[in-house]
Design an enzyme around this catalytic site. Structure first.
Site, short mmCIF file in Angstrom:
data_model
loop_
_atom_site.label_atom_id
_atom_site.label_comp_id
_atom_site.label_asym_id
_atom_site.label_seq_id
_atom_site.Cartn_x
_atom_site.Cartn_y
_atom_site.Cartn_z
N SER A 38 -1.53 0.35 -0.15
CA SER A 38 -1.76 -0.09 1.24
C SER A 38 -0.83 0.62 2.23
O SER A 38 -1.01 0.50 3.44
CB SER A 38 -1.55 -1.60 1.34
OG SER A 38 -0.21 -1.93 1.03
N ASN A 39 0.16 1.36 1.73
CA ASN A 39 1.05 2.14 2.61
C ASN A 39 0.38 3.43 3.10
O ASN A 39 0.73 3.98 4.13
CB ASN A 39 2.33 2.56 1.88
CG ASN A 39 3.19 1.43 1.39
OD1 ASN A 39 3.89 1.57 0.40
ND2 ASN A 39 3.15 0.29 2.04
N LEU A 40 -0.59 3.92 2.31
CA LEU A 40 -1.05 5.30 2.50
C LEU A 40 -1.86 5.48 3.79
O LEU A 40 -2.02 6.60 4.26
CB LEU A 40 -1.88 5.75 1.29
CG LEU A 40 -1.16 5.70 -0.06
CD1 LEU A 40 -2.11 6.11 -1.18
CD2 LEU A 40 0.07 6.59 -0.06
N GLN A 41 -2.34 4.40 4.37
CA GLN A 41 -3.11 4.44 5.61
C GLN A 41 -2.25 4.93 6.78
O GLN A 41 -2.76 5.37 7.79
CB GLN A 41 -3.68 3.01 5.83
CG GLN A 41 -4.10 2.64 7.23
CD GLN A 41 -3.13 1.64 7.85
OE1 GLN A 41 -1.97 1.56 7.45
NE2 GLN A 41 -3.62 0.87 8.81
N LYS B 98 9.87 5.50 -2.75
CA LYS B 98 9.53 6.20 -1.51
C LYS B 98 10.49 7.35 -1.21
O LYS B 98 10.09 8.39 -0.69
CB LYS B 98 9.52 5.22 -0.33
CG LYS B 98 8.32 4.31 -0.32
CD LYS B 98 8.30 3.45 0.94
CE LYS B 98 7.09 2.54 0.92
NZ LYS B 98 7.04 1.66 2.11
N CYS C 184 23.31 -6.09 22.65
CA CYS C 184 23.29 -6.31 24.10
C CYS C 184 21.85 -6.55 24.55
O CYS C 184 21.59 -7.39 25.42
CB CYS C 184 23.84 -5.10 24.85
SG CYS C 184 25.52 -4.67 24.43
N CYS D 36 3.86 -6.37 9.14
CA CYS D 36 2.53 -5.76 9.24
C CYS D 36 1.66 -6.10 8.03
O CYS D 36 0.45 -5.93 8.07
CB CYS D 36 2.62 -4.26 9.50
SG CYS D 36 3.50 -3.32 8.27
#
Ligand SMILES: [Zn+2]
Length: 210
Positions: A71-74, A88, A175, A189
């Site tokens: 699901s990361n590859l998108q 990674k 700050c 996400c």
């Protein structure tokens, strides 16, 4: 002549930098001598890593403790289908090494913790916060303050993002946002989704500002 510190291959590779008065051979030599720590090799970190490596930033330290998921590859474009399940930092390191042999990669499969943050930051010219969580973000802010290293920060949410650079003698992340949100109050996400190209836009914009 400063150009003599670049060899013929480098003068060719970086010719579109070197030809500009604003960069020149001195600027390119400074990039080759620079060390940048990128924390997070995900959606934000991928384009940062790509463009820093292509630009000839000579020392890249990559810190991430995750493995690549399908699901990361998108959106996490330094990782390929065959990298699913691998760390990674390893696939990101291989991406950089294939792109530019001038770049020395120090791949750290680690999470930024209170115990290692300052040591990780120390010795870098710039730190890029490409993390995906608030504890890491505040820790990096504090470590950069302690060590006097500028921090380039980016964050995304579904269709929108924010980018800022925090320099040692200016206001810091605390700050801007004195209180960390309650754990679990800001969805990630995996919960809300994210437009694939968005981290690319935010990550590249931030890289330009370094
Ligand atoms: Zn502050």
């Amino acid at each position: 002549m400063a150009g003599l510190s670049l060899d013929a291959t480098q003068l060719d590779r970086y010719s579109r930098h070197v030809i500009m008065d604003e960069v020149g051979p001195e600027g390119q030599a400074a990039l080759l001598n620079a060390r940048v720590l990128v924390v997070g090799c995900g959606g934000l970190g991928s384009p940062v890593v790509q463009y820093l490596a292509a630009a000839g930033v000579g020392g890249l330290t990559l810190a991430d403790d995750d493995a690549v998921e399908r699901s990361n590859l998108q959106r996490q474009v330094v990782h390929a289908d065959a990298d699913v399940g691998r760390p990674k930092v390893e696939s990101a390191r291989e991406y950089v090494e294939a792109l530019n042999p001038d770049v020395a990669v120090d791949a750290r499969r680690t999470r930024v913790e209170r115990s290692n943050a300052a040591a990780l930051v120390e010795g870098h010219d710039v730190v890029v916060d490409a993390s995906d969580n608030f504890p890491t973000r505040y820790l990096l802010n504090d470590a950069c303050r302690l060590t006097g290293v500028p921090l380039a920060h980016g964050a995304i949410y579904k269709f929108e993002g924010q980018v800022t650079t925090l320099v040692p003698d200016g206001p810091c992340y605390r700050c801007l946002f004195p209180e960390a949100p309650e754990p679990g109050s800001i969805p990630d996400c995996a919960t809300t989704g994210v437009l694939g190209v968005l981290p690319g836009t935010v990550g590249r914009y931030r890289q330009q500002r370094l």
